[in-house]
Enzyme design. Structure first.
Site, PDB file in Angstrom:
ATOM      1  N   ALA A  78       0.500  -0.725  -0.603  1.00 15.66           N
ATOM      2  CA  ALA A  78      -0.212   0.409   0.472  1.00 15.66           C
ATOM      3  C   ALA A  78       1.142   1.212   0.070  1.00 15.66           C
ATOM      4  CB  ALA A  78      -0.974   0.180   1.432  1.00 15.66           C
ATOM      5  N   SER A  80       1.482   4.511   1.994  1.00 15.32           N
ATOM      6  CA  SER A  80       1.275   5.002   3.585  1.00 15.32           C
ATOM      7  C   SER A  80       1.257   6.270   3.581  1.00 15.32           C
ATOM      8  CB  SER A  80       1.482   3.825   3.956  1.00 15.32           C
ATOM      9  OG  SER A  80       3.236   3.256   4.118  1.00 15.32           O
ATOM     10  N   TYR A 144      -5.120   8.586   3.219  1.00 14.02           N
ATOM     11  CA  TYR A 144      -4.849   7.055   3.603  1.00 14.02           C
ATOM     12  C   TYR A 144      -5.727   6.739   4.476  1.00 14.02           C
ATOM     13  CZ  TYR A 144      -1.651   3.825   6.599  1.00 14.02           C
ATOM     14  OH  TYR A 144      -1.271   2.688   7.000  1.00 14.02           O
ATOM     15  N   PHE A 172      -1.235   2.093  15.216  1.00 16.82           N
ATOM     16  CA  PHE A 172      -0.458   3.355  14.494  1.00 16.82           C
ATOM     17  C   PHE A 172       0.321   3.127  14.214  1.00 16.82           C
ATOM     18  CE2 PHE A 172      -4.120   4.344  17.626  1.00 16.82           C
ATOM     19  CZ  PHE A 172      -4.354   5.801  16.727  1.00 16.82           C
ATOM     20  N   ALA A 287       0.853  20.808  11.219  1.00 20.38           N
ATOM     21  CA  ALA A 287      -0.810  20.082  11.331  1.00 20.38           C
ATOM     22  C   ALA A 287      -1.326  19.176  10.964  1.00 20.38           C
ATOM     23  CB  ALA A 287      -0.966  20.979  10.755  1.00 20.38           C
TER      24      ALA A 287
END
Ligand code: UDP
Length: 337
Positions: A78, A80, A144, A172, A287
């Site tokens: 994938a 990511s 994502y 995570f 951010a």
């Protein structure tokens, strides 16, 4: 599945996929890695594993590979990177969602009925309660996470309609290394590799993104899991018994270490492990970074008996050994004897 099996690992030339492949080989399974090498490394594929350089966006070749016959698929391939996913969402939907649909099509045609999918806790978005449980409302804040959530939904319906038994693992921050298999990103954005680059002398200092979070030391708290513990969870999920009956089942498990570590705690452990002062500079928040992201592992602990065995010091020590050995290899390549 009990005993040695033949497993296809998509994305097995990447960080987590290569570690899982190495663990599978160590327990006697046969492994074939499928990877397009867009971000993975050919030399990360452990010796002993077969290798097919194939894209998930190439259905005819994908069908050929699956037709070789597999007992199960571990799906890591994938895109990511959160930032990139916001700049080029189309890339993420095509690679991740369309690629996974192609994989499911090829698995169905070849009657491969076991799947473990590397999902993400980014499917939950900004948490309303921590630690995050599987029944928390999914509300991804980036493309994502949205693509991984879309794939999870696709897998759920596939399991309900056909005989697929699947598990999605949501976690995570992954850290650490397993011998020669470790984290090697082109542009590094992750905290532990960046801090270790400072210890290696490749960077002046680490920037601490935000010191005004509502946490004990004001810096953000994250859930770090050792890549070897994560790999164990994938193998347990692959081995779990399939339900009897005409259709399969989709199980979703969160993985976490229970409490989380702050950015300052991570840097402090890196100082202890490396013996380097590691200068740190406080800067503003990055951010989109929430204050605390910690997942609950209650479900996978009670269902599959998984619990993390390695703490932050183990992760940093293993990542440090790996980073130094990569730096030494790069040094000897630049200055051949
Ligand atoms: N972080 C930091 N400095 C860095 C990189 C990351 O302070 O140079 C912080 C980041 O804001 C987050 C934590 O470290 O709170 C972990 O970030 P990372 O990018 O490793 O993983 P994420 O949690 O964003 O997936």
């Amino acid at each position: 599945m009990v005993g040695p099996v033949k497993v296809l690992v998509t994305g097995g030339a990447g960080y987590i996929g290569s570690v899982v492949s190495a663990q599978l080989l160590a327990e006697g399974s046969q492994v074939v890695v499928l990877d397009d090498l867009s971000t993975g490394h050919r030399d990360a594929v452990p010796s002993g594993a077969g290798f097919r350089e194939v894209s998930l966006l190439d259905p005819p070749v994908l069908a050929e590979v699956l037709a070789e016959g597999f007992d199960g698929v571990l799906h890591f391939a994938a895109k990511s990177l959160v930032g990139e996913s916001m700049e080029r969402p189309e890339l993420y939907y095509r690679n991740n969602v369309v690629g996974s649909l192609n994989l499911l099509d090829a698995m169905r045609a070849a009657e491969v009925q076991r799947l473990v999918f590397s999902s993400t806790a980014a499917t939950y978005g900004e948490p309303t309660a921590v630690p995050i449980r599987e029944d928390a409302p999914p509300c991804p804040t980036n493309a994502y996470g949205a693509t991984k959530l879309a794939i999870d939904a696709m897998i759920s319906f596939e399991c309900g309609a056909h005989r697929l038994t699947a598990a999605s693992l949501r976690y995570f921050n992954v850290a650490g290394a397993r011998g020669e298999q470790g984290e090697r990103h082109g542009t590094e954005t992750h905290l532990i590799p960046i801090v270790l680059q400072v210890a290696l002398g490749a960077r002046e200092a680490v920037q601490i993104y935000g010191t005004d979070y509502p946490t004990p030391d004001g810096t953000a708290v994250r859930d770090y899991i050792h890549v070897d513990d994560l790999a164990v969870a994938h193998l347990l999920a692959l081995d779990a018994p399939a339900p009897s009956g005409p259709t399969g089942e989709h199980r979703i498990y969160n993985l976490g270490n229970g409490t989380g570590y702050s950015v300052r705690e991570v840097i402090e452990v890196c100082r202890e492990v490396t013996g380097h002062p590691i200068p740190a500079v406080d800067v503003g928040r990055r951010a989109g970074d929430p204050g605390v992201l910690v997942a609950s592992s209650e479900r996978i602990t009670s269902s599959l008996g998984w619990h993390p065995e390695r703490g932050l010091t183990d992760m940093v020590r293993d990542a440090w050994t790996f980073a130094r050995s990569r730096a030494a290899m790069a040094g000897s390549a630049a200055h051949p004897a």
